[in-house]
Design an enzyme around this catalytic site. Structure first.
Site, short mmCIF file in Angstrom:
data_model
loop_
_atom_site.label_atom_id
_atom_site.label_comp_id
_atom_site.label_asym_id
_atom_site.label_seq_id
_atom_site.Cartn_x
_atom_site.Cartn_y
_atom_site.Cartn_z
N LYS A 137 2.79 -1.07 8.84
CA LYS A 137 4.08 -0.57 8.33
C LYS A 137 5.17 -0.90 9.33
O LYS A 137 4.99 -0.76 10.56
CB LYS A 137 3.99 0.95 8.13
CG LYS A 137 5.33 1.63 7.85
CD LYS A 137 5.97 2.21 9.11
CE LYS A 137 7.32 2.87 8.86
NZ LYS A 137 8.01 3.28 10.10
N SER A 138 6.33 -1.34 8.83
CA SER A 138 7.51 -1.45 9.69
C SER A 138 8.76 -1.43 8.82
O SER A 138 8.75 -1.98 7.73
CB SER A 138 7.48 -2.73 10.52
OG SER A 138 8.66 -2.78 11.31
N VAL A 139 9.80 -0.78 9.33
CA VAL A 139 11.09 -0.87 8.63
C VAL A 139 11.98 -1.93 9.30
O VAL A 139 13.14 -2.09 8.93
CB VAL A 139 11.82 0.49 8.61
CG1 VAL A 139 11.08 1.48 7.71
CG2 VAL A 139 12.01 1.07 10.01
N ASP B 138 0.84 -1.20 0.00
CA ASP B 138 0.00 0.00 0.00
C ASP B 138 0.88 1.25 0.00
O ASP B 138 1.55 1.54 0.99
CB ASP B 138 -0.91 0.00 1.24
CG ASP B 138 -1.88 1.17 1.23
OD1 ASP B 138 -2.98 0.99 0.68
OD2 ASP B 138 -1.54 2.25 1.75
N HIS C 299 -7.31 9.80 -2.10
CA HIS C 299 -6.69 9.71 -0.77
C HIS C 299 -7.55 10.37 0.33
O HIS C 299 -7.69 9.82 1.43
CB HIS C 299 -5.30 10.36 -0.83
CG HIS C 299 -4.33 9.81 0.16
ND1 HIS C 299 -3.00 9.68 -0.10
CD2 HIS C 299 -4.49 9.36 1.44
CE1 HIS C 299 -2.38 9.18 0.96
NE2 HIS C 299 -3.27 8.98 1.90
N TYR D 3 3.23 9.69 -0.35
CA TYR D 3 4.33 9.12 0.44
C TYR D 3 5.69 9.33 -0.22
O TYR D 3 6.74 9.11 0.40
CB TYR D 3 4.13 7.61 0.69
CG TYR D 3 2.81 7.22 1.31
CD1 TYR D 3 1.99 8.17 1.94
CD2 TYR D 3 2.35 5.91 1.28
CE1 TYR D 3 0.76 7.82 2.48
CE2 TYR D 3 1.12 5.55 1.84
CZ TYR D 3 0.34 6.51 2.43
OH TYR D 3 -0.87 6.15 2.98
N LYS E 226 -2.56 5.99 -4.47
CA LYS E 226 -3.66 6.94 -4.17
C LYS E 226 -3.40 8.29 -4.82
O LYS E 226 -2.24 8.72 -4.95
CB LYS E 226 -3.78 7.14 -2.65
CG LYS E 226 -3.69 5.86 -1.85
CD LYS E 226 -3.94 6.03 -0.37
CE LYS E 226 -3.63 4.73 0.37
NZ LYS E 226 -2.23 4.60 0.78
N ASN F 50 4.38 -9.39 12.24
CA ASN F 50 3.08 -8.90 11.78
C ASN F 50 2.47 -9.79 10.70
O ASN F 50 1.29 -9.66 10.39
CB ASN F 50 3.22 -7.47 11.23
CG ASN F 50 3.66 -6.47 12.29
OD1 ASN F 50 3.61 -6.76 13.48
ND2 ASN F 50 4.10 -5.30 11.87
N ARG G 154 9.87 -7.27 12.95
CA ARG G 154 8.46 -6.87 13.12
C ARG G 154 7.64 -7.21 11.88
O ARG G 154 6.47 -7.59 11.98
CB ARG G 154 8.37 -5.37 13.40
CG ARG G 154 8.84 -5.01 14.79
CD ARG G 154 8.84 -3.50 14.93
NE ARG G 154 9.08 -3.10 16.30
CZ ARG G 154 9.22 -1.83 16.67
NH1 ARG G 154 9.14 -0.85 15.78
NH2 ARG G 154 9.43 -1.53 17.93
N1 NAP Z 1 -5.21 6.48 3.65
C1 NAP Z 1 -4.66 7.18 4.61
O1 NAP Z 1 -4.99 8.35 4.82
C2 NAP Z 1 -3.61 6.53 5.46
C3 NAP Z 1 -3.16 7.18 6.62
C4 NAP Z 1 -2.20 6.54 7.40
C5 NAP Z 1 -1.72 5.28 7.02
N2 NAP Z 1 -2.16 4.68 5.86
C6 NAP Z 1 -1.66 3.35 5.42
O2 NAP Z 1 -1.70 2.44 6.51
C7 NAP Z 1 -0.39 1.91 6.71
C8 NAP Z 1 -0.16 1.56 8.17
O3 NAP Z 1 -0.40 2.69 9.01
P1 NAP Z 1 0.77 3.50 9.75
O4 NAP Z 1 2.02 3.32 9.00
O5 NAP Z 1 0.28 4.88 9.98
O6 NAP Z 1 0.84 2.85 11.19
P2 NAP Z 1 0.85 1.39 11.85
O7 NAP Z 1 1.06 0.34 10.82
O8 NAP Z 1 -0.33 1.30 12.74
O9 NAP Z 1 2.16 1.49 12.79
C9 NAP Z 1 3.45 1.66 12.29
C10 NAP Z 1 4.38 1.94 13.48
O10 NAP Z 1 4.36 0.85 14.40
C11 NAP Z 1 5.66 0.29 14.54
N3 NAP Z 1 5.48 -1.17 14.52
C12 NAP Z 1 5.16 -1.95 13.44
N4 NAP Z 1 5.05 -3.23 13.81
C13 NAP Z 1 5.32 -3.28 15.13
C14 NAP Z 1 5.39 -4.35 16.07
N5 NAP Z 1 5.15 -5.60 15.69
N6 NAP Z 1 5.68 -4.05 17.36
C15 NAP Z 1 5.92 -2.78 17.75
N7 NAP Z 1 5.87 -1.72 16.90
C16 NAP Z 1 5.59 -1.98 15.61
C17 NAP Z 1 6.48 0.79 13.35
O11 NAP Z 1 7.84 0.96 13.72
P3 NAP Z 1 9.11 0.61 12.78
O12 NAP Z 1 8.77 0.96 11.37
O13 NAP Z 1 10.18 1.47 13.35
O14 NAP Z 1 9.39 -0.86 12.97
C18 NAP Z 1 5.83 2.14 13.08
O15 NAP Z 1 6.35 3.13 13.94
C19 NAP Z 1 0.53 3.02 6.18
O16 NAP Z 1 1.86 2.60 5.99
C20 NAP Z 1 -0.21 3.41 4.93
O17 NAP Z 1 0.02 2.45 3.91
C21 NAP Z 1 -3.11 5.30 5.10
#
Ligand code: NAP
Length: 282
Positions: A233-235, A46, A109, A51, A76, A243, A239
Protein backbone atom coordinates in the site's frame (compact mmCIF):
# COMPACT_ATOMS: atom_id res chain seq x y z
CA UNK A 1 2.29 -7.45 -21.86
CA UNK A 2 2.60 -6.86 -18.14
CA UNK A 3 5.88 -7.67 -16.45
CA UNK A 4 3.93 -8.97 -13.46
CA UNK A 5 3.77 -12.77 -13.44
CA UNK A 6 0.46 -14.55 -12.92
CA UNK A 7 0.01 -17.20 -10.25
CA UNK A 8 -2.37 -20.05 -11.10
CA UNK A 9 -4.77 -20.78 -8.26
CA UNK A 10 -6.14 -24.22 -7.36
CA UNK A 11 -9.40 -23.40 -9.19
CA UNK A 12 -7.57 -22.68 -12.45
CA UNK A 13 -7.91 -18.89 -12.26
CA UNK A 14 -4.87 -16.60 -12.52
CA UNK A 15 -3.99 -13.78 -10.12
CA UNK A 16 -1.29 -11.13 -10.76
CA UNK A 17 1.46 -11.79 -8.21
CA UNK A 18 1.84 -8.08 -7.50
CA UNK A 19 -1.08 -5.81 -6.67
CA UNK A 20 -2.01 -2.66 -4.79
CA UNK A 21 -3.47 -2.68 -1.25
CA UNK A 22 -5.81 0.04 -0.02
CA UNK A 23 -5.98 -0.61 3.75
CA UNK A 24 -5.87 2.67 5.72
CA UNK A 25 -6.36 4.81 2.62
CA UNK A 26 -9.11 7.24 3.54
CA UNK A 27 -12.20 7.00 1.33
CA UNK A 28 -11.63 10.58 0.14
CA UNK A 29 -8.11 9.68 -1.04
CA UNK A 30 -8.82 6.22 -2.42
CA UNK A 31 -10.03 7.02 -5.94
CA UNK A 32 -6.97 9.16 -6.59
CA UNK A 33 -4.60 6.54 -5.15
CA UNK A 34 -6.16 3.70 -7.17
CA UNK A 35 -6.13 5.84 -10.34
CA UNK A 36 -2.42 6.53 -9.84
CA UNK A 37 -1.75 2.85 -9.19
CA UNK A 38 -3.56 1.83 -12.38
CA UNK A 39 -1.55 4.42 -14.27
CA UNK A 40 1.68 2.94 -12.91
CA UNK A 41 0.52 -0.44 -14.21
CA UNK A 42 -1.03 -2.28 -11.25
CA UNK A 43 -3.88 -4.55 -12.38
CA UNK A 44 -4.77 -6.12 -9.03
CA UNK A 45 -6.45 -4.20 -6.20
CA UNK A 46 -6.93 -5.58 -2.68
CA UNK A 47 -9.75 -3.97 -0.68
CA UNK A 48 -12.23 -5.05 2.02
CA UNK A 49 -15.57 -3.99 3.43
CA UNK A 50 -13.64 -3.19 6.63
CA UNK A 51 -11.52 -0.58 4.81
CA UNK A 52 -14.60 1.51 3.99
CA UNK A 53 -13.38 2.35 0.49
CA UNK A 54 -14.93 -0.22 -1.86
CA UNK A 55 -17.06 2.48 -3.57
CA UNK A 56 -14.01 4.57 -4.38
CA UNK A 57 -12.07 1.55 -5.64
CA UNK A 58 -14.89 0.79 -8.09
CA UNK A 59 -15.14 4.42 -9.10
CA UNK A 60 -11.43 4.64 -9.97
CA UNK A 61 -11.50 1.38 -11.93
CA UNK A 62 -14.46 2.57 -14.00
CA UNK A 63 -12.88 5.99 -14.55
CA UNK A 64 -9.66 4.37 -15.83
CA UNK A 65 -11.35 3.23 -19.03
CA UNK A 66 -9.66 -0.16 -18.63
CA UNK A 67 -11.69 -3.30 -19.20
CA UNK A 68 -13.09 -4.73 -15.99
CA UNK A 69 -11.75 -8.09 -17.12
CA UNK A 70 -8.19 -6.76 -17.12
CA UNK A 71 -8.24 -5.91 -13.41
CA UNK A 72 -8.23 -8.42 -10.58
CA UNK A 73 -10.32 -7.18 -7.64
CA UNK A 74 -10.37 -8.76 -4.19
CA UNK A 75 -12.69 -7.88 -1.32
CA UNK A 76 -13.37 -9.46 2.05
CA UNK A 77 -16.28 -10.29 4.35
CA UNK A 78 -16.26 -8.11 7.46
CA UNK A 79 -16.29 -9.66 10.93
CA UNK A 80 -19.91 -8.71 11.69
CA UNK A 81 -21.28 -10.82 8.87
CA UNK A 82 -20.21 -14.42 9.47
CA UNK A 83 -23.74 -15.81 9.76
CA UNK A 84 -24.89 -17.05 6.33
CA UNK A 85 -27.83 -14.62 5.95
CA UNK A 86 -25.64 -11.68 6.94
CA UNK A 87 -22.84 -12.88 4.64
CA UNK A 88 -25.23 -12.98 1.68
CA UNK A 89 -26.42 -9.46 2.38
CA UNK A 90 -22.89 -8.16 2.95
CA UNK A 91 -21.70 -9.70 -0.32
CA UNK A 92 -24.58 -8.03 -2.21
CA UNK A 93 -23.54 -4.72 -0.64
CA UNK A 94 -19.88 -5.24 -1.54
CA UNK A 95 -20.82 -5.81 -5.20
CA UNK A 96 -23.15 -2.84 -5.29
CA UNK A 97 -20.59 -0.57 -3.56
CA UNK A 98 -17.90 -1.64 -6.02
CA UNK A 99 -20.43 -1.28 -8.82
CA UNK A 100 -19.48 -4.66 -10.31
CA UNK A 101 -21.44 -7.83 -10.91
CA UNK A 102 -18.55 -10.00 -9.72
CA UNK A 103 -15.32 -9.91 -7.75
CA UNK A 104 -12.30 -11.91 -8.79
CA UNK A 105 -11.66 -13.07 -5.25
CA UNK A 106 -13.69 -12.90 -2.05
CA UNK A 107 -12.24 -13.79 1.35
CA UNK A 108 -13.37 -14.37 4.92
CA UNK A 109 -11.34 -11.55 6.52
CA UNK A 110 -10.72 -13.21 9.92
CA UNK A 111 -11.59 -16.68 11.26
CA UNK A 112 -12.81 -15.36 14.67
CA UNK A 113 -12.54 -18.80 16.31
CA UNK A 114 -13.79 -17.44 19.64
CA UNK A 115 -16.92 -15.88 18.10
CA UNK A 116 -20.03 -17.34 16.42
CA UNK A 117 -19.52 -20.54 18.49
CA UNK A 118 -16.32 -21.05 16.54
CA UNK A 119 -18.34 -21.57 13.35
CA UNK A 120 -16.46 -20.27 10.33
CA UNK A 121 -17.48 -23.41 8.41
CA UNK A 122 -21.01 -22.26 7.57
CA UNK A 123 -19.49 -18.91 6.56
CA UNK A 124 -17.18 -20.73 4.17
CA UNK A 125 -20.09 -22.74 2.74
CA UNK A 126 -21.83 -19.42 2.02
CA UNK A 127 -18.78 -18.24 0.07
CA UNK A 128 -19.03 -21.50 -1.91
CA UNK A 129 -22.52 -20.31 -3.00
CA UNK A 130 -21.03 -17.03 -4.28
CA UNK A 131 -18.51 -18.99 -6.31
CA UNK A 132 -21.17 -21.37 -7.68
CA UNK A 133 -23.36 -18.50 -8.84
CA UNK A 134 -20.36 -16.88 -10.55
CA UNK A 135 -20.33 -13.67 -8.51
CA UNK A 136 -17.02 -14.58 -6.83
CA UNK A 137 -14.70 -16.07 -9.43
CA UNK A 138 -12.44 -17.41 -6.67
CA UNK A 139 -12.91 -17.72 -2.91
CA UNK A 140 -10.41 -17.83 -0.13
CA UNK A 141 -9.67 -16.99 3.47
CA UNK A 142 -7.52 -14.58 5.40
CA UNK A 143 -5.72 -14.98 8.70
CA UNK A 144 -6.59 -18.67 8.90
CA UNK A 145 -4.29 -20.83 11.02
CA UNK A 146 -3.48 -24.47 10.19
CA UNK A 147 -6.18 -25.75 12.52
CA UNK A 148 -8.80 -23.61 10.75
CA UNK A 149 -7.69 -24.78 7.31
CA UNK A 150 -7.75 -28.41 8.42
CA UNK A 151 -11.30 -28.01 9.65
CA UNK A 152 -12.46 -26.52 6.34
CA UNK A 153 -10.81 -29.41 4.49
CA UNK A 154 -12.54 -31.96 6.72
CA UNK A 155 -15.98 -30.39 6.74
CA UNK A 156 -16.46 -28.78 3.32
CA UNK A 157 -16.05 -29.60 -0.34
CA UNK A 158 -13.58 -26.93 -1.39
CA UNK A 159 -10.06 -25.82 -0.56
CA UNK A 160 -9.54 -22.04 -0.30
CA UNK A 161 -7.72 -20.67 -3.33
CA UNK A 162 -5.67 -18.34 -1.12
CA UNK A 163 -4.90 -17.63 2.51
CA UNK A 164 -4.03 -13.96 3.03
CA UNK A 165 -1.80 -13.80 6.11
CA UNK A 166 0.76 -11.53 7.73
CA UNK A 167 4.18 -12.29 6.20
CA UNK A 168 7.30 -10.11 6.12
CA UNK A 169 10.95 -10.51 7.15
CA UNK A 170 10.21 -10.05 10.88
CA UNK A 171 7.27 -12.49 10.80
CA UNK A 172 7.75 -15.15 8.16
CA UNK A 173 4.76 -17.22 9.36
CA UNK A 174 6.54 -20.35 8.11
CA UNK A 175 4.20 -23.05 9.39
CA UNK A 176 0.99 -21.57 7.93
CA UNK A 177 2.77 -20.72 4.70
CA UNK A 178 4.19 -24.27 4.52
CA UNK A 179 0.72 -25.77 5.04
CA UNK A 180 -0.53 -23.69 2.12
CA UNK A 181 2.30 -24.91 -0.11
CA UNK A 182 1.55 -28.54 0.75
CA UNK A 183 -2.18 -28.18 0.12
CA UNK A 184 -2.31 -25.97 -2.98
CA UNK A 185 -3.39 -22.82 -1.14
CA UNK A 186 -1.57 -19.72 -2.46
CA UNK A 187 -0.16 -17.42 0.20
CA UNK A 188 -0.94 -13.72 -0.02
CA UNK A 189 1.48 -11.81 2.22
CA UNK A 190 -0.15 -8.85 3.95
CA UNK A 191 1.85 -5.92 5.30
CA UNK A 192 4.68 -7.14 3.05
CA UNK A 193 7.09 -4.42 4.21
CA UNK A 194 5.69 -4.51 7.78
CA UNK A 195 4.26 -1.03 7.19
CA UNK A 196 7.82 0.23 6.72
CA UNK A 197 9.27 -1.28 9.92
CA UNK A 198 11.73 -3.58 8.15
CA UNK A 199 13.17 -0.98 5.79
CA UNK A 200 15.93 0.26 8.13
CA UNK A 201 17.17 -3.19 9.05
CA UNK A 202 20.95 -3.30 8.34
CA UNK A 203 20.72 -6.71 6.65
CA UNK A 204 18.16 -5.29 4.23
CA UNK A 205 19.88 -1.95 3.63
CA UNK A 206 23.15 -3.78 2.91
CA UNK A 207 21.54 -6.05 0.32
CA UNK A 208 19.78 -3.01 -1.17
CA UNK A 209 23.10 -1.23 -1.55
CA UNK A 210 24.69 -4.31 -3.13
CA UNK A 211 21.96 -4.78 -5.77
CA UNK A 212 21.40 -1.06 -6.33
CA UNK A 213 17.71 -1.13 -5.34
CA UNK A 214 15.71 0.39 -2.48
CA UNK A 215 15.06 -1.55 0.75
CA UNK A 216 11.34 -1.78 -0.15
CA UNK A 217 12.19 -3.24 -3.57
CA UNK A 218 14.49 -5.80 -1.96
CA UNK A 219 11.85 -6.92 0.54
CA UNK A 220 9.11 -7.10 -2.10
CA UNK A 221 11.43 -9.01 -4.43
CA UNK A 222 12.12 -11.46 -1.55
CA UNK A 223 8.36 -12.18 -1.41
CA UNK A 224 8.14 -12.53 -5.19
CA UNK A 225 11.05 -14.99 -5.39
CA UNK A 226 9.49 -17.04 -2.56
CA UNK A 227 6.35 -17.31 -4.71
CA UNK A 228 3.94 -15.32 -2.55
CA UNK A 229 1.41 -12.75 -3.76
CA UNK A 230 1.91 -9.15 -2.49
CA UNK A 231 0.02 -5.85 -2.67
CA UNK A 232 1.99 -3.08 -0.94
CA UNK A 233 0.00 0.00 0.00
CA UNK A 234 1.13 3.56 -0.68
CA UNK A 235 -0.55 6.89 -1.23
CA UNK A 236 2.71 8.24 -2.65
CA UNK A 237 2.95 7.93 -6.47
CA UNK A 238 6.78 7.69 -6.46
CA UNK A 239 6.57 4.76 -4.00
CA UNK A 240 3.81 3.09 -6.04
CA UNK A 241 6.19 3.18 -8.99
CA UNK A 242 9.16 2.00 -6.92
CA UNK A 243 7.12 -0.92 -5.54
CA UNK A 244 6.08 -1.92 -9.06
CA UNK A 245 9.65 -2.12 -10.37
CA UNK A 246 10.57 -5.56 -9.12
CA UNK A 247 11.13 -7.53 -12.28
CA UNK A 248 14.47 -6.28 -13.60
CA UNK A 249 16.68 -7.75 -10.88
CA UNK A 250 17.10 -10.92 -8.83
CA UNK A 251 18.24 -11.69 -5.33
CA UNK A 252 20.73 -14.48 -4.80
CA UNK A 253 19.63 -17.49 -2.73
CA UNK A 254 21.97 -16.34 0.06
CA UNK A 255 20.24 -12.92 0.14
CA UNK A 256 16.85 -14.66 0.35
CA UNK A 257 18.10 -16.83 3.24
CA UNK A 258 19.59 -13.84 5.05
CA UNK A 259 16.29 -11.96 4.89
CA UNK A 260 14.29 -15.03 5.96
CA UNK A 261 16.63 -15.38 8.97
CA UNK A 262 15.42 -11.99 10.30
CA UNK A 263 12.25 -13.76 11.49
CA UNK A 264 11.38 -12.90 15.11
CA UNK A 265 8.60 -15.44 15.49
CA UNK A 266 5.47 -14.29 17.35
CA UNK A 267 7.34 -11.15 18.55
CA UNK A 268 7.59 -10.04 14.93
CA UNK A 269 3.86 -9.72 14.32
CA UNK A 270 2.62 -6.22 13.60
CA UNK A 271 -1.04 -7.27 13.66
CA UNK A 272 -3.17 -9.38 16.00
CA UNK A 273 -2.91 -13.13 16.48
CA UNK A 274 -5.79 -14.78 14.57
CA UNK A 275 -6.33 -17.34 17.36
CA UNK A 276 -7.45 -14.62 19.74
CA UNK A 277 -8.50 -11.73 17.49
CA UNK A 278 -12.22 -11.21 18.18
CA UNK A 279 -13.09 -7.71 17.02
CA UNK A 280 -16.61 -7.54 15.63
CA UNK A 281 -17.75 -4.04 14.62
CA UNK A 282 -21.19 -3.21 15.97
N1 NAP B 1 -6.16 -9.48 5.49
C1 NAP B 1 -5.74 -8.70 6.45
O1 NAP B 1 -6.07 -8.89 7.63
C2 NAP B 1 -4.84 -7.56 6.11
C3 NAP B 1 -4.20 -6.84 7.14
C4 NAP B 1 -3.35 -5.79 6.78
C5 NAP B 1 -3.14 -5.50 5.44
N2 NAP B 1 -3.80 -6.20 4.45
C6 NAP B 1 -3.62 -5.89 3.00
O2 NAP B 1 -2.23 -5.79 2.71
C7 NAP B 1 -1.98 -4.50 2.13
C8 NAP B 1 -0.58 -4.02 2.46
O3 NAP B 1 -0.36 -4.01 3.87
P1 NAP B 1 -0.27 -2.66 4.74
O4 NAP B 1 -1.00 -1.60 4.04
O5 NAP B 1 -0.66 -2.99 6.13
O6 NAP B 1 1.28 -2.36 4.82
P2 NAP B 1 2.55 -2.32 3.84
O7 NAP B 1 2.14 -2.40 2.42
O8 NAP B 1 3.53 -3.32 4.36
O9 NAP B 1 3.14 -0.85 4.15
C9 NAP B 1 2.45 0.33 3.87
C10 NAP B 1 3.22 1.48 4.51
O10 NAP B 1 4.54 1.57 3.99
C11 NAP B 1 4.75 2.82 3.35
N3 NAP B 1 5.46 2.54 2.10
C12 NAP B 1 4.94 1.96 0.97
N4 NAP B 1 5.89 1.82 0.04
C13 NAP B 1 7.03 2.35 0.55
C14 NAP B 1 8.34 2.51 0.04
N5 NAP B 1 8.65 2.11 -1.19
N6 NAP B 1 9.28 3.08 0.85
C15 NAP B 1 8.97 3.48 2.10
N7 NAP B 1 7.73 3.35 2.64
C16 NAP B 1 6.78 2.79 1.87
C17 NAP B 1 3.37 3.42 3.11
O11 NAP B 1 3.42 4.84 3.22
P3 NAP B 1 2.60 5.88 2.28
O12 NAP B 1 1.25 5.29 1.99
O13 NAP B 1 2.54 7.10 3.13
O14 NAP B 1 3.43 6.08 1.04
C18 NAP B 1 2.58 2.84 4.28
O15 NAP B 1 2.78 3.60 5.45
C19 NAP B 1 -3.09 -3.63 2.72
O16 NAP B 1 -3.24 -2.40 2.05
C20 NAP B 1 -4.27 -4.57 2.60
O17 NAP B 1 -4.72 -4.61 1.26
C21 NAP B 1 -4.63 -7.22 4.79
Amino acid sequence: MSAVPGITLNDGKTIPQLGFGVYQIKPGETAEAVSSALEVGYRHIDTAEMYGNEKEVGEAIRASGLDRGDIFVTSKLNNSFHEPGDAREAFDTTLSDLGFDYVDLFLIHWPLPTKYNGDYVSTWKTLEEFQSDGRARSIGVSNFQIEHLERLAAETGTVPAVNQIEVHPYFTNGAVRGYGQEHGIATEAWSPIAQGKVLDDPAITQIAEKVGKSPAQVVLRWHIQRGDIVFPKSVTPSRMKENFELFDFELEPTDIDEITALDRGEDGRTGPNPDTFAYVPS
